[in-house]
Write a protein that holds these residues in place. Sequence first.
Motif, PDB file in Angstrom:
ATOM      1  N   ASP A  27      34.050  42.867 -38.172  1.00 44.94           N
ATOM      2  CA  ASP A  27      32.942  43.412 -37.364  1.00 44.94           C
ATOM      3  C   ASP A  27      33.451  44.487 -36.401  1.00 44.94           C
ATOM      4  O   ASP A  27      32.826  45.534 -36.234  1.00 44.94           O
ATOM      5  CB  ASP A  27      32.263  42.294 -36.551  1.00 44.94           C
ATOM      6  CG  ASP A  27      31.525  41.297 -37.442  1.00 44.94           C
ATOM      7  OD1 ASP A  27      31.275  41.630 -38.620  1.00 44.94           O
ATOM      8  OD2 ASP A  27      31.232  40.186 -36.959  1.00 44.94           O
ATOM      9  N   GLU A  28      34.597  44.216 -35.776  1.00 46.72           N
ATOM     10  CA  GLU A  28      35.153  45.177 -34.816  1.00 46.72           C
ATOM     11  C   GLU A  28      35.528  46.491 -35.510  1.00 46.72           C
ATOM     12  O   GLU A  28      35.201  47.586 -35.027  1.00 46.72           O
ATOM     13  CB  GLU A  28      36.382  44.561 -34.136  1.00 46.72           C
ATOM     14  CG  GLU A  28      37.029  45.506 -33.142  1.00 46.72           C
ATOM     15  CD  GLU A  28      38.307  44.912 -32.529  1.00 46.72           C
ATOM     16  OE1 GLU A  28      38.375  43.684 -32.333  1.00 46.72           O
ATOM     17  OE2 GLU A  28      39.235  45.705 -32.252  1.00 46.72           O
ATOM     18  N   ILE A  29      36.188  46.380 -36.651  1.00 46.84           N
ATOM     19  CA  ILE A  29      36.606  47.592 -37.384  1.00 46.84           C
ATOM     20  C   ILE A  29      35.382  48.406 -37.785  1.00 46.84           C
ATOM     21  O   ILE A  29      35.321  49.624 -37.587  1.00 46.84           O
ATOM     22  CB  ILE A  29      37.421  47.214 -38.647  1.00 46.84           C
ATOM     23  CG1 ILE A  29      38.767  46.597 -38.245  1.00 46.84           C
ATOM     24  CG2 ILE A  29      37.619  48.433 -39.550  1.00 46.84           C
ATOM     25  CD1 ILE A  29      39.522  45.953 -39.401  1.00 46.84           C
ATOM     26  N   ALA A  45      41.749  50.580 -42.106  1.00 42.99           N
ATOM     27  CA  ALA A  45      42.279  50.062 -40.838  1.00 42.99           C
ATOM     28  C   ALA A  45      43.422  49.067 -41.023  1.00 42.99           C
ATOM     29  O   ALA A  45      44.014  48.610 -40.038  1.00 42.99           O
ATOM     30  CB  ALA A  45      41.148  49.387 -40.050  1.00 42.99           C
ATOM     31  N   LEU A  46      43.747  48.728 -42.257  1.00 42.88           N
ATOM     32  CA  LEU A  46      44.757  47.688 -42.495  1.00 42.88           C
ATOM     33  C   LEU A  46      46.089  47.934 -41.786  1.00 42.88           C
ATOM     34  O   LEU A  46      46.638  47.010 -41.169  1.00 42.88           O
ATOM     35  CB  LEU A  46      45.000  47.523 -44.001  1.00 42.88           C
ATOM     36  CG  LEU A  46      44.109  46.508 -44.720  1.00 42.88           C
ATOM     37  CD1 LEU A  46      44.489  46.456 -46.199  1.00 42.88           C
ATOM     38  CD2 LEU A  46      44.247  45.130 -44.099  1.00 42.88           C
ATOM     39  N   PRO A  47      46.647  49.158 -41.869  1.00 39.57           N
ATOM     40  CA  PRO A  47      47.955  49.334 -41.216  1.00 39.57           C
ATOM     41  C   PRO A  47      47.894  48.987 -39.721  1.00 39.57           C
ATOM     42  O   PRO A  47      48.820  48.389 -39.181  1.00 39.57           O
ATOM     43  CB  PRO A  47      48.254  50.828 -41.433  1.00 39.57           C
ATOM     44  CG  PRO A  47      47.466  51.199 -42.655  1.00 39.57           C
ATOM     45  CD  PRO A  47      46.203  50.363 -42.578  1.00 39.57           C
ATOM     46  N   GLU A  48      46.782  49.357 -39.068  1.00 40.96           N
ATOM     47  CA  GLU A  48      46.655  49.120 -37.633  1.00 40.96           C
ATOM     48  C   GLU A  48      46.341  47.657 -37.319  1.00 40.96           C
ATOM     49  O   GLU A  48      46.787  47.115 -36.302  1.00 40.96           O
ATOM     50  CB  GLU A  48      45.545  50.027 -37.074  1.00 40.96           C
ATOM     51  CG  GLU A  48      45.383  49.952 -35.571  1.00 40.96           C
ATOM     52  CD  GLU A  48      44.173  50.767 -35.075  1.00 40.96           C
ATOM     53  OE1 GLU A  48      43.663  51.617 -35.841  1.00 40.96           O
ATOM     54  OE2 GLU A  48      43.751  50.521 -33.936  1.00 40.96           O
ATOM     55  N   TYR A  49      45.570  47.011 -38.177  1.00 41.99           N
ATOM     56  CA  TYR A  49      45.031  45.685 -37.847  1.00 41.99           C
ATOM     57  C   TYR A  49      45.734  44.515 -38.520  1.00 41.99           C
ATOM     58  O   TYR A  49      45.436  43.366 -38.253  1.00 41.99           O
ATOM     59  CB  TYR A  49      43.541  45.630 -38.233  1.00 41.99           C
ATOM     60  CG  TYR A  49      42.635  46.198 -37.170  1.00 41.99           C
ATOM     61  CD1 TYR A  49      42.024  45.369 -36.245  1.00 41.99           C
ATOM     62  CD2 TYR A  49      42.402  47.568 -37.093  1.00 41.99           C
ATOM     63  CE1 TYR A  49      41.189  45.880 -35.269  1.00 41.99           C
ATOM     64  CE2 TYR A  49      41.562  48.096 -36.122  1.00 41.99           C
ATOM     65  CZ  TYR A  49      40.961  47.248 -35.213  1.00 41.99           C
ATOM     66  OH  TYR A  49      40.132  47.752 -34.250  1.00 41.99           O
ATOM     67  N   ARG A  50      46.663  44.802 -39.397  1.00 46.70           N
ATOM     68  CA  ARG A  50      47.225  43.722 -40.197  1.00 46.70           C
ATOM     69  C   ARG A  50      47.811  42.570 -39.364  1.00 46.70           C
ATOM     70  O   ARG A  50      47.555  41.400 -39.632  1.00 46.70           O
ATOM     71  CB  ARG A  50      48.298  44.284 -41.129  1.00 46.70           C
ATOM     72  CG  ARG A  50      48.964  43.161 -41.838  1.00 46.70           C
ATOM     73  CD  ARG A  50      49.724  43.555 -43.026  1.00 46.70           C
ATOM     74  NE  ARG A  50      50.309  42.352 -43.566  1.00 46.70           N
ATOM     75  CZ  ARG A  50      50.861  42.270 -44.725  1.00 46.70           C
ATOM     76  NH1 ARG A  50      50.896  43.340 -45.495  1.00 46.70           N
ATOM     77  NH2 ARG A  50      51.371  41.144 -45.165  1.00 46.70           N
ATOM     78  N   ASP A  51      48.602  42.903 -38.355  1.00 45.55           N
ATOM     79  CA  ASP A  51      49.214  41.841 -37.549  1.00 45.55           C
ATOM     80  C   ASP A  51      48.157  40.982 -36.859  1.00 45.55           C
ATOM     81  O   ASP A  51      48.270  39.753 -36.798  1.00 45.55           O
ATOM     82  CB  ASP A  51      50.157  42.432 -36.488  1.00 45.55           C
ATOM     83  CG  ASP A  51      51.425  43.008 -37.110  1.00 45.55           C
ATOM     84  OD1 ASP A  51      51.670  42.729 -38.305  1.00 45.55           O
ATOM     85  OD2 ASP A  51      52.149  43.737 -36.410  1.00 45.55           O
ATOM     86  N   ARG A  52      47.121  41.656 -36.366  1.00 46.67           N
ATOM     87  CA  ARG A  52      46.034  40.899 -35.723  1.00 46.67           C
ATOM     88  C   ARG A  52      45.315  40.012 -36.720  1.00 46.67           C
ATOM     89  O   ARG A  52      44.867  38.906 -36.386  1.00 46.67           O
ATOM     90  CB  ARG A  52      45.034  41.867 -35.091  1.00 46.67           C
ATOM     91  CG  ARG A  52      45.443  42.319 -33.689  1.00 46.67           C
ATOM     92  CD  ARG A  52      44.346  43.089 -33.013  1.00 46.67           C
ATOM     93  NE  ARG A  52      43.099  42.342 -32.902  1.00 46.67           N
ATOM     94  CZ  ARG A  52      41.915  42.872 -32.635  1.00 46.67           C
ATOM     95  NH1 ARG A  52      41.819  44.184 -32.441  1.00 46.67           N
ATOM     96  NH2 ARG A  52      40.834  42.128 -32.568  1.00 46.67           N
ATOM     97  N   MET A  53      45.172  40.502 -37.949  1.00 51.47           N
ATOM     98  CA  MET A  53      44.510  39.682 -38.980  1.00 51.47           C
ATOM     99  C   MET A  53      45.312  38.400 -39.248  1.00 51.47           C
ATOM    100  O   MET A  53      44.750  37.305 -39.333  1.00 51.47           O
ATOM    101  CB  MET A  53      44.363  40.489 -40.271  1.00 51.47           C
ATOM    102  CG  MET A  53      43.327  41.594 -40.203  1.00 51.47           C
ATOM    103  SD  MET A  53      43.317  42.547 -41.754  1.00 51.47           S
ATOM    104  CE  MET A  53      41.857  43.585 -41.505  1.00 51.47           C
TER     105      MET A  53
END
Length: 290
Positions: A27-29, A45-53
């Motif tokens: 939802d945020e992305i 957005a995966l490279p930026e968000y992967r760790d958060r995921m």
Amino acid sequence: MKLCRYNEDRLGVVRGDTIHDISAIQDEIRSKARYDMRGDAVIAALPEYRDRMEKAADGAKGVPVSSVDLLPPVARPSKVMAAPVNYAAHVAEMAAQPHVTGETGGAKRPSGIQNQGIFLKSNSALVGPGEGVAIRFPDRRNDHEVEFCLIIGKQGSRVKKADALDYIAGYTLGLDMTVRGVEDRSFRKSCDGYAPLGPWMVTADEIPDPNNVDFTVHLNGKLQQDAHTKDLIFDVQRLVEFATEFYTIYPGDILFTGSPPGVSEVKPGDVMHCACNLIGEMGVKVRAAE
Ligand code: MN
């Protein structure tokens, strides 16, 4: 990491037989993405968000994979590309039965992927494993083609082979369902539901050499296609290079790498079971269209 979409457009991380819901991150992305962006916001957005995921999945409660309806792993690909005739043994099996391909006489294109190019399947043909395939023309021959599929991770044009893997976000399995006949390929392969994709996306780091992958499809329990990507005529890197000679690729674009030998006819009531030890498994049911 294994990322799936399921039920009512939810996003999950798959660990073993469990899905951990990280829909809040999706939802945020999406809320930050421009409406007119090319491609899929979550894949971009995966490279930026992967760790958060990964961290969100650690804290999310799980549900069994078997309890959900899996959707295609990408919500909004800008296009679905597909390689024809990319395994020598499949080229031979189709040449041996021109009555099936419909390519008898007339202006036949020279064979080989280098001559025939890459074709497009309609995005509206995409379905998840849970949705199944509805046979639209039961009086004609409808075939399964199980294929190893790429999910593009970033925008690129005129990508060189040596750089191609940098443009891949992950991998999944696809069924390039086909109505045999004389019409153009993309028309016959774009019926609603003729592009099942799944069971989920495996991020590229889990498959460092995509040209060294086994995968299979069983039809009603019988092994029908038993393939290895080392047998691709244009390998994964060359396919990305070839596609991007003609068009720009965007995050979330799908590329079916071509069918291995063993294609066969499916009928309503059949079940196609696709498997790859590096990705996962999916059963896809065939039914009659309404
Ligand atoms: Mn195909």
